[in-house]
Write an enzyme that holds these catalytic residues in place. Structure first.
Site, PDB file in Angstrom:
ATOM      1  CG  ASP A 101      -1.874  -1.125   1.273  1.00  0.00           C
ATOM      2  OD1 ASP A 101      -2.163  -1.668   0.199  1.00  0.00           O
ATOM      3  OD2 ASP A 101      -2.337  -1.469   2.376  1.00  0.00           O
TER       4      ASP A 101
HETATM    5  N1  URA Z   1      -1.231  -5.950   3.829  1.00  0.00           N
HETATM    6  C1  URA Z   1      -1.751  -4.696   3.836  1.00  0.00           C
HETATM    7  O1  URA Z   1      -2.787  -4.440   4.404  1.00  0.00           O
HETATM    8  N2  URA Z   1      -1.052  -3.734   3.187  1.00  0.00           N
HETATM    9  C2  URA Z   1       0.130  -3.933   2.577  1.00  0.00           C
HETATM   10  O2  URA Z   1       0.722  -3.011   2.029  1.00  0.00           O
HETATM   11  C3  URA Z   1       0.650  -5.245   2.584  1.00  0.00           C
HETATM   12  C4  URA Z   1      -0.046  -6.231   3.214  1.00  0.00           C
END
Ligand code: URA
Length: 236
Positions: A101
């Site tokens: 993310d």
């Molecule tokens: N899980 C999440 O919620 N976000 C990420 O960036 C990676 C794994």
């Protein structure tokens, strides 16, 4: 392979710039100037561009410590991506292996090796991913047990069993630190899992993916090539 493509794959410039450079006489093959951009280069050819040898590498592998605020994509018309952080003369075919993310930090592999990416991301292979999490609330062993049984998210998605290792809890600011190991990579998976147990992820950083561990010497935003040992561990 055509000479102009060879040089552009190796990050020496765009095809049109390189065609001009080649016609100008900037390129030699095995010691002889070659002015034809379509000249056929073989793997054993010794290519020099402006006097410097340009060796052909089919695949390249970078470990990036992704900073928050950057999107995990190859290119985006509007904003910088993780691939733009690779500041070397770079190839056009680089991409990140999976997505973190925008606000997640940590280990991200950047490569042009599609087969490796498939192996690491395929749901069939269940590659372990370890994340450091700072979460709201006080985590307990019963949360860890729930994760280890495989929780079901509110939308019905059944997660594979995950390991939660509680590192510390702070009752003064009502937060906890933990490491979580998941074996799949669904959208916002860690955040959704914590939300399902009534918590919230405040900070998330990926520490490892399969045998590949984030190099603690890399600050956020820094990257380096994978070592031979790391490549071997990945089976490449
Ligand atoms: N899980 C999440 O919620 N976000 C990420 O960036 C990676 C794994």
């Amino acid at each position: 392979m055509r000479l102009d493509k060879y040089l552009s794959d190796m990050g020496a410039g765009t095809r049109s710039e390189l065609k001009k450079e080649i016609r100008r006489g900037s390129v030699s093959i095995d010691g002889t100037v070659v002015k034809d951009p379509g000249f056929s280069v073989t793997p054993s050819s010794r290519v020099t561009f402006r006097g410097a040898e340009v060796a052909y590498e089919e695949f390249v592998y970078y470990m990036l410590n992704k900073p928050a605020g950057i999107i995990s994509a190859s290119e985006d018309g509007r904003e910088a991506t993780v691939v733009d952080l690779i500041a070397e003369p770079k190839r056009k075919d680089l991409f990140p292996v999976g997505r973190l993310d925008r606000d997640t930090e940590g280990l991200l592999l950047i490569t042009n090796d599609g087969a490796l990416s498939h192996r690491l991301l395929s749901p069939k292979h269940h590659v372990d991913k370890v994340y450091y999490v700072k979460a709201a609330g006080i985590l307990s062993e019963s949360d860890a047990e729930e994760f280890s049984r495989g929780i079901t998210l509110p939308d019905g998605l059944e997660c594979l069993p995950a390991d939660l290792k509680i590192l510390s809890v702070s009752s003064s600011d009502n937060t906890s630190e933990a490491e979580i190991t998941i074996r799949e990579g669904k959208f916002h998976q860690v955040k959704r899992m914590f939300s399902a147990i009534g918590s919230e992820v405040l900070y998330l950083k990926r520490l490892s993916m399969g045998p590949l561990q984030l190099d603690p010497a890399l600050d956020t935003g820094e990257y380096r090539r994978l070592t031979e040992e790391e490549k071997q561990a990945l089976g490449i």
